[in-house]
Scaffold this motif. Structure first.
Motif, PDB file in Angstrom:
ATOM      1  N   VAL A   1       1.035  -1.116  -0.116  1.00  0.00           N
ATOM      2  CA  VAL A   1       0.109   0.163   0.054  1.00  0.00           C
ATOM      3  C   VAL A   1       1.181   1.139   0.105  1.00  0.00           C
ATOM      4  CG1 VAL A   1      -2.098  -1.031   1.647  1.00  0.00           C
ATOM      5  CG2 VAL A   1      -0.423  -0.509   2.269  1.00  0.00           C
ATOM      6  N   PRO A   2       0.399   2.550   0.024  1.00  0.00           N
ATOM      7  CA  PRO A   2       1.099   3.731  -0.464  1.00  0.00           C
ATOM      8  C   PRO A   2       1.151   3.954   1.541  1.00  0.00           C
ATOM      9  CG  PRO A   2      -0.710   3.876  -1.053  1.00  0.00           C
ATOM     10  CD  PRO A   2      -0.980   2.803  -0.610  1.00  0.00           C
ATOM     11  N   THR A   3       2.889   4.699   1.821  1.00  0.00           N
ATOM     12  CA  THR A   3       3.504   4.708   2.643  1.00  0.00           C
ATOM     13  C   THR A   3       2.457   5.868   3.407  1.00  0.00           C
ATOM     14  OG1 THR A   3       5.345   3.920   2.315  1.00  0.00           O
ATOM     15  CG2 THR A   3       5.194   5.609   4.471  1.00  0.00           C
ATOM     16  N   ILE A   4       1.768   5.727   4.335  1.00  0.00           N
ATOM     17  CA  ILE A   4       1.251   6.485   5.659  1.00  0.00           C
ATOM     18  C   ILE A   4       1.960   7.226   6.466  1.00  0.00           C
ATOM     19  CG2 ILE A   4       0.151   4.747   7.048  1.00  0.00           C
ATOM     20  CD1 ILE A   4      -2.183   6.759   6.706  1.00  0.00           C
ATOM     21  N   TYR A   5       1.403   9.024   6.496  1.00  0.00           N
ATOM     22  CA  TYR A   5       2.665   9.565   7.342  1.00  0.00           C
ATOM     23  C   TYR A   5       1.474  10.381   8.908  1.00  0.00           C
ATOM     24  CZ  TYR A   5       6.661   9.573   3.838  1.00  0.00           C
ATOM     25  OH  TYR A   5       7.524   9.501   3.267  1.00  0.00           O
ATOM     26  N   CYS A   6       1.540   9.418   9.601  1.00  0.00           N
ATOM     27  CA  CYS A   6       1.048   9.719  10.740  1.00  0.00           C
ATOM     28  C   CYS A   6       0.806  11.056  11.138  1.00  0.00           C
ATOM     29  CB  CYS A   6       0.848   8.916  11.738  1.00  0.00           C
ATOM     30  SG  CYS A   6       0.441   6.600  11.260  1.00  0.00           S
ATOM     31  N   GLU A   7      -0.257  11.299  11.940  1.00  0.00           N
ATOM     32  CA  GLU A   7      -0.207  13.183  12.143  1.00  0.00           C
ATOM     33  C   GLU A   7       1.151  12.417  13.154  1.00  0.00           C
ATOM     34  OE1 GLU A   7      -3.405  12.981  12.602  1.00  0.00           O
ATOM     35  OE2 GLU A   7      -3.767  15.609  13.167  1.00  0.00           O
ATOM     36  N   GLY A   8       2.133  13.924  13.675  1.00  0.00           N
ATOM     37  CA  GLY A   8       3.213  13.924  14.673  1.00  0.00           C
ATOM     38  C   GLY A   8       4.640  13.538  13.752  1.00  0.00           C
TER      39      GLY A   8
ATOM     40  N   VAL B   1       9.739  13.405   8.704  1.00  0.00           N
ATOM     41  CA  VAL B   1      10.556  13.001   7.616  1.00  0.00           C
ATOM     42  C   VAL B   1      11.393  14.062   6.920  1.00  0.00           C
ATOM     43  CG1 VAL B   1      11.098  11.343   6.122  1.00  0.00           C
ATOM     44  CG2 VAL B   1       8.778  10.629   7.672  1.00  0.00           C
ATOM     45  N   ARG B   2      12.464  13.714   7.198  1.00  0.00           N
ATOM     46  CA  ARG B   2      13.416  14.656   6.049  1.00  0.00           C
ATOM     47  C   ARG B   2      14.545  14.436   5.610  1.00  0.00           C
ATOM     48  NH1 ARG B   2      12.110  20.391   9.299  1.00  0.00           N
ATOM     49  NH2 ARG B   2      11.137  20.514   9.471  1.00  0.00           N
TER      50      ARG B   2
ATOM     51  N   VAL C   1      11.860   7.026   0.905  1.00  0.00           N
ATOM     52  CA  VAL C   1      11.180   6.228   1.967  1.00  0.00           C
ATOM     53  C   VAL C   1      10.603   5.502   1.352  1.00  0.00           C
ATOM     54  CG1 VAL C   1       9.034   5.924   3.793  1.00  0.00           C
ATOM     55  CG2 VAL C   1      10.960   7.453   3.485  1.00  0.00           C
ATOM     56  N   ALA C   2      10.267   3.713   0.761  1.00  0.00           N
ATOM     57  CA  ALA C   2       9.703   2.732  -0.160  1.00  0.00           C
ATOM     58  C   ALA C   2       8.119   2.871   0.127  1.00  0.00           C
ATOM     59  CB  ALA C   2      10.299   1.532   0.266  1.00  0.00           C
ATOM     60  N   ASP C   3       7.742   1.870  -0.352  1.00  0.00           N
ATOM     61  CA  ASP C   3       5.908   2.018  -0.255  1.00  0.00           C
ATOM     62  C   ASP C   3       5.459   1.096   0.811  1.00  0.00           C
ATOM     63  OD1 ASP C   3       5.240   4.000  -1.392  1.00  0.00           O
ATOM     64  OD2 ASP C   3       4.294   2.596  -3.365  1.00  0.00           O
TER      65      ASP C   3
ATOM     66  N   TYR D   1      -3.884   2.775  -6.855  1.00  0.00           N
ATOM     67  CA  TYR D   1      -5.040   1.976  -7.404  1.00  0.00           C
ATOM     68  C   TYR D   1      -5.415   2.958  -8.160  1.00  0.00           C
ATOM     69  CZ  TYR D   1      -3.686  -0.291  -3.300  1.00  0.00           C
ATOM     70  OH  TYR D   1      -2.966  -0.981  -2.742  1.00  0.00           O
TER      71      TYR D   1
ATOM     72  N   PRO E   1      11.677   5.072  -5.031  1.00  0.00           N
ATOM     73  CA  PRO E   1      11.460   5.127  -4.039  1.00  0.00           C
ATOM     74  C   PRO E   1      11.365   6.806  -3.445  1.00  0.00           C
ATOM     75  CG  PRO E   1      13.443   4.330  -3.225  1.00  0.00           C
ATOM     76  CD  PRO E   1      13.133   4.289  -4.992  1.00  0.00           C
ATOM     77  N   GLN E   2       9.862   6.939  -2.793  1.00  0.00           N
ATOM     78  CA  GLN E   2       9.852   8.876  -2.577  1.00  0.00           C
ATOM     79  C   GLN E   2      10.489   8.888  -1.959  1.00  0.00           C
ATOM     80  OE1 GLN E   2       6.245   8.619   0.587  1.00  0.00           O
ATOM     81  NE2 GLN E   2       6.623   6.568   0.340  1.00  0.00           N
TER      82      GLN E   2
ATOM     83  N   GLY F   1      12.561  16.066   1.029  1.00  0.00           N
ATOM     84  CA  GLY F   1      13.484  16.240   1.176  1.00  0.00           C
ATOM     85  C   GLY F   1      13.340  17.409   2.220  1.00  0.00           C
TER      86      GLY F   1
ATOM     87  N   GLU G   1       1.968  15.356   7.214  1.00  0.00           N
ATOM     88  CA  GLU G   1       1.415  14.207   8.529  1.00  0.00           C
ATOM     89  C   GLU G   1      -0.028  13.718   7.955  1.00  0.00           C
ATOM     90  OE1 GLU G   1       1.694  16.643  12.779  1.00  0.00           O
ATOM     91  OE2 GLU G   1       1.424  18.594  11.549  1.00  0.00           O
TER      92      GLU G   1
ATOM     93  N   SER H   1      -1.201  11.325   5.878  1.00  0.00           N
ATOM     94  CA  SER H   1      -1.283  11.758   4.596  1.00  0.00           C
ATOM     95  C   SER H   1      -0.548  10.548   4.042  1.00  0.00           C
ATOM     96  CB  SER H   1      -0.543  12.608   3.612  1.00  0.00           C
ATOM     97  OG  SER H   1      -1.106  13.971   3.994  1.00  0.00           O
ATOM     98  N   TYR H   2      -1.021   9.806   2.978  1.00  0.00           N
ATOM     99  CA  TYR H   2      -1.486   8.649   1.965  1.00  0.00           C
ATOM    100  C   TYR H   2       0.671   8.977   1.170  1.00  0.00           C
ATOM    101  CZ  TYR H   2      -4.018   4.830   2.676  1.00  0.00           C
ATOM    102  OH  TYR H   2      -4.062   3.333   3.468  1.00  0.00           O
ATOM    103  N   VAL H   3       1.221   9.049   0.930  1.00  0.00           N
ATOM    104  CA  VAL H   3       2.792   8.737  -0.190  1.00  0.00           C
ATOM    105  C   VAL H   3       3.535   8.049  -0.676  1.00  0.00           C
ATOM    106  CG1 VAL H   3       4.339  10.409  -1.217  1.00  0.00           C
ATOM    107  CG2 VAL H   3       2.799  11.399   0.870  1.00  0.00           C
TER     108      VAL H   3
END
Lengths: 377, 412
Positions: free
Chosen positions: A285-292, A295-296, A300-302, B40, B287-288, B291, B297, B299-301
């Motif tokens: 699935v896509p990567t989920i970035y949670c609240e809080g 990432v800098r 990052v892979a999926d 998808y 991969p993504q 930067g 936050e 979100s799906y990336v």
């Protein structure tokens, strides 16, 4: 399509990658988040129109077999050409003396039955410890044919701009006409400004390779570098070809760390990914970035779930990073789980590792900590 | 016949709809090929459901703008549907003998492909639409169909009474046998709504399809014609209640909402179930890269994205670039879109390949009420380019290019 058989050696006898290659061969070592080293090699061949490829393995090749499969993901599941993985120990007509190869010439000799059966006119050989990210094999082949050389050996003289000769790599000596006149292994980590070292890529006519390999074995030799190149440098015209673009080199853990961190630089990424790099599809699935989360400067892979902080990191597929965790200058491989409030710096986390809540691991840039596959810290 | 294999169940997937309510998003693609959920397409959900339910023979009926959909499905390999016998087959309208015609309706589309279905001598056929988001095991529904000895089973969802008049509503007896069917009733008598998922006993359906074809007044539609005439004919038509997440993504607002549901942990649709994977055709992308200046936050990336801006509660598809200082909030950014430096995008859907110029503002408003904002989604069409400093008002749809705004020029 080029009239070329691509041969890759999936292992390197000289590497020192500690726990990282305990359970896998060098070519299936994860790199740049979602890839294995072999992906860059196979994609390089495919992108240059080489669709007939043999991979010669020595030990720990199960991970490679599992990754490559029938070659579908590289478009190498073909009726004409395609991919084959050649395994040691059971070559036809070699009932006696079966065992692991002592050198690359012996490895080729033991797989001559397969090499002879392919129809290609030329062979391009690559290793797995140096990967030239944007080598054009078509141009290399044309240069080889035009020069009239018997063998063309590809060399580099810098590591992405740094004048460094990796330890254990064969150093070439050429005359003014770029003809090989000597070679020596870099045993003492000397950093000479003008050193030209082998990236492990060679072009040769297939019929000549077959003859040279048979002759080498008959003489009792086994090493391609010493028993063929060095021994026959006076009789054969062996020429150098300069590769001067982006590459990565993996012979020890620090080199592995640097090779990964190269991908955080945009010019390196732009070159390495200019043409598609294929890999096994995992349907993450896509990567989920949670609240809080934060990432800098990271790759990052999926399939990841990120709740903590990641800086200057290489995060592979399906990694979980818990709340409050801080991960800096680390490589985290597939499906690893970093639980909350963990602190990691200069650590290489192998596949399926779990780092439990609140743990702290700090390595050094020159000597990163390696956490073995499937361990729980 | 030698080597003949029979398939007990095959699926027919209706994917020819235009989806006109999705406006510019379906200008050049059929609705099932509209991107959804980060990596998808809408049709992936139905295809993956089939494969995960053990159905390996699927006819995909296409009609409207089929090129991209056909290319996407290809050999069916990403869904494990490249099979020696069966697998996925694209079924476009075609000429038969001296004449040919378009698919007149959903039932006619199946009727015109009877010869395809008969190749596999199936007992049952599953009729599906390619435009719903849900995870469902058709195997369970088939077991139910057999258990009830039904001729037709219709999957139903218990909907809130206020919404019932938007659906086809079933009236059933205590045994869930359907006695009444009403298409979008003003005063619904029940709250069991059809999900557009049918299982038929093939022999029975073939009979009704042929009869329906000979009826010149018929619209050749499952909901309007086939089901009512089966009920009139006293056939055993049963309702199968589905409990789970299901959404028809027929409008811009529902498409936006269904995407946002993926980000909401309280909504029961999870895509990362290792035993019920969602398959899709993979883009060969690196991969993504996130930067130094990015903040992401909720979100799906996904693959191929290059992020330097601020992303809040959004879904980013493969190959999206977000430059430094740009902000994306509550939005869906489809494949290969670019949001340039300093641009702001709110409550919007950016179609594939669109470009938002520097400091442009798309769908930006002071109103922070999610309930109001979600009713007014801004859409930028495929390949459209919004110039520097241009402002695109809330709820507008842009297709084509909007050139950069000169200093002092009036806002559009």
């Amino acid at each position: 399509m080029l009239n070329v058989l691509g041969i890759n050696f999936a292992y390197n006898d000289r590497e020192n990658l500690r726990e990282l290659t305990q359970l896998r061969t060098l070519a299936s070592l994860p790199i740049a988040g979602k890839y294995r080293i072999i992906d860059f090699i196979l994609s390089g061949f495919v992108n240059s129109g080489i669709n007939d490829i043999s991979i010669i393995t020595k030990n720990n090749y199960h991970s490679l077999v599992d990754h490559v499969g029938a070659g579908n993901d590289w478009d190498l599941n073909r009726k004409i050409g395609g991919i084959r993985i050649l395994t040691p120990l059971s070559q036809p007509g070699m009932l006696e003396n079966v065992g692991l190869y002592k050198g690359t010439a012996e490895a080729l000799a033991r797989n001559l039955h397969s090499i002879k059966r392919t129809v290609a006119e030329y062979v391009i050989m690559t290793g797995s410890s140096v990967v030239c990210c944007s080598i054009d094999y078509e141009e290399l082949l044309h240069t080889h044919i035009k020069s009239g050389a018997d063998i063309t050996a590809v060399y580099a003289n810098s590591l992405n701009g740094y004048k460094k000769v990796p330890l254990g790599i064969p150093v070439f000596f050429f005359d003014d006409n770029m003809r090989l006149i000597g070679l020596r292994e870099n045993e003492d980590d000397i950093t000479r400004q003008e050193a030209t070292w082998s990236v492990g890529i060679f072009v040769i006519k297939k019929s000549l390779l077959e003859a040279l390999v048979s002759d080498c074995i008959a003489r009792g030799g086994y090493s391609f570098y010493y028993d063929i190149l060095d021994y026959l440098k006076g009789n054969l015209m062996i020429k150098g070809y300069h590769y001067n673009k982006q590459l990565f080199e993996i012979s020890d853990v620090t080199g592995y760390m640097n090779a990964n961190m190269n991908f955080l630089k945009s010019d390196f990424r732009d070159t390495a990914f200019e043409k598609p790099i294929y890999t096994k599809v995992k349907d993450s699935v896509p990567t989920i970035y949670c609240e809080g989360c934060s990432v800098r400067n990271s790759i990052v892979a999926d399939g990841c779930k990120i709740q903590g902080t990641v800086e200057d990191g290489i995060i592979s597929r399906g990694v979980k990073i818990g709340r409050g965790a801080v991960v800096r200058n680390c490589i985290v491989m597939q499906n690893a789980e970093i639980m909350s409030d963990v602190e990691l710096q200069y650590v290489i986390i192998d596949k399926d590792v779990i780092v439990r809540e609140g743990q702290k691991l700090i390595g050094h840039e020159k000597y990163p900590v390696v956490v073995e596959k499937r361990s729980i810290v | 016949m030698l080597g003949m294999v029979k398939k007990e169940t095959i699926a027919m997937l209706l994917a020819g709809g235009q989806g006109s309510r999705l406006g510019v998003l379906t200008n050049s693609v059929a609705k099932p090929a509209v991107p959804f959920g980060g990596k998808y397409r809408i049709i992936d959900f139905t295809l993956s459901n089939c494969v995960n339910s053990g159905i390996d023979t699927i006819g995909v009926l296409t009609q409207y703008q089929p090129l991209e959909l056909n290319t996407y499905i290809g050999s069916g390999q990403p869904w494990d549907l490249d099979r020696l016998f069966g697998g996925v087959t694209i079924l476009p309208p075609h000429i038969k003998g001296s004449h040919g015609e378009w698919y007149k309706g959903t039932a006619n589309a199946i009727y015109q492909n009877i010869h395809y279905i008969e190749t596999y001598c199936p007992e049952y056929i599953v009729v599906l639409s390619g435009d719903h988001i849900y995870k469902m095991n058709y195997k369970w529904m088939l077991d139910y169909h057999k258990e009830k000895n039904a001729d037709c089973t219709i999957s139903v969802l218990n909907v809130p009474y206020e919404e019932a008049s938007r659906f086809g509503i079933m009236g059933t007896d205590a045994d869930f046998r359907i006695c009444e069917f009403e298409e979008k009733p003003e005063n619904p008598k029940s709250t069991l709504a059809s999900m557009g998922v049918y299982i038929f006993t093939w022999k029975k359906l073939r009979e009704y399809l042929s009869r329906d074809e000979n009826d010149e007044d018929s619209d050749n539609d499952f909901g309007k014609d086939i089901i009512p005439s089966m009920l009139d004919g006293g056939e055993r038509v049963y309702a199968y209640e589905f409990k789970g997440y299901w959404k028809d993504v027929g409008t811009i607002e529902s498409l936006w909402e269904a995407n946002m549901d993926l980000l909401d942990p309280n909504v029961p649709i999870q895509l990362d179930d290792p035993l019920w994977k969602m398959y899709s055709r993979n883009n060969v992308l690196p991969p993504q890269f996130i930067g130094r200046d990015s903040v992401i936050e909720n979100s799906y990336v996904t693959e191929g994205c290059k992020i330097d801006g601020r992303i809040t509660r959004s879904i980013l598809f493969p190959g999206v670039t977000v430059e430094k200082g740009a902000a994306i909030r509550h939005s869906i950014i489809m494949p290969n879109a670019t949001v340039r430096e300093g641009a702001v995008v709110e409550y919007s859907i950016l179609a594939p390949d669109s470009i938002i110029g520097k400091y442009a503002r798309v769908g930006v408003s002071d109103n922070t009420d999610d309930g109001v904002r979600r009713q007014n989604i801004t859409v930028v069409g495929r390949g459209s380019s919004i110039g520097e400093n241009v402002e695109v008002g809330v709820g507008l749809t842009v297709s084509g290019n909007m050139p950069a705004k000169e200093e002092g020029e009036a806002q559009c």
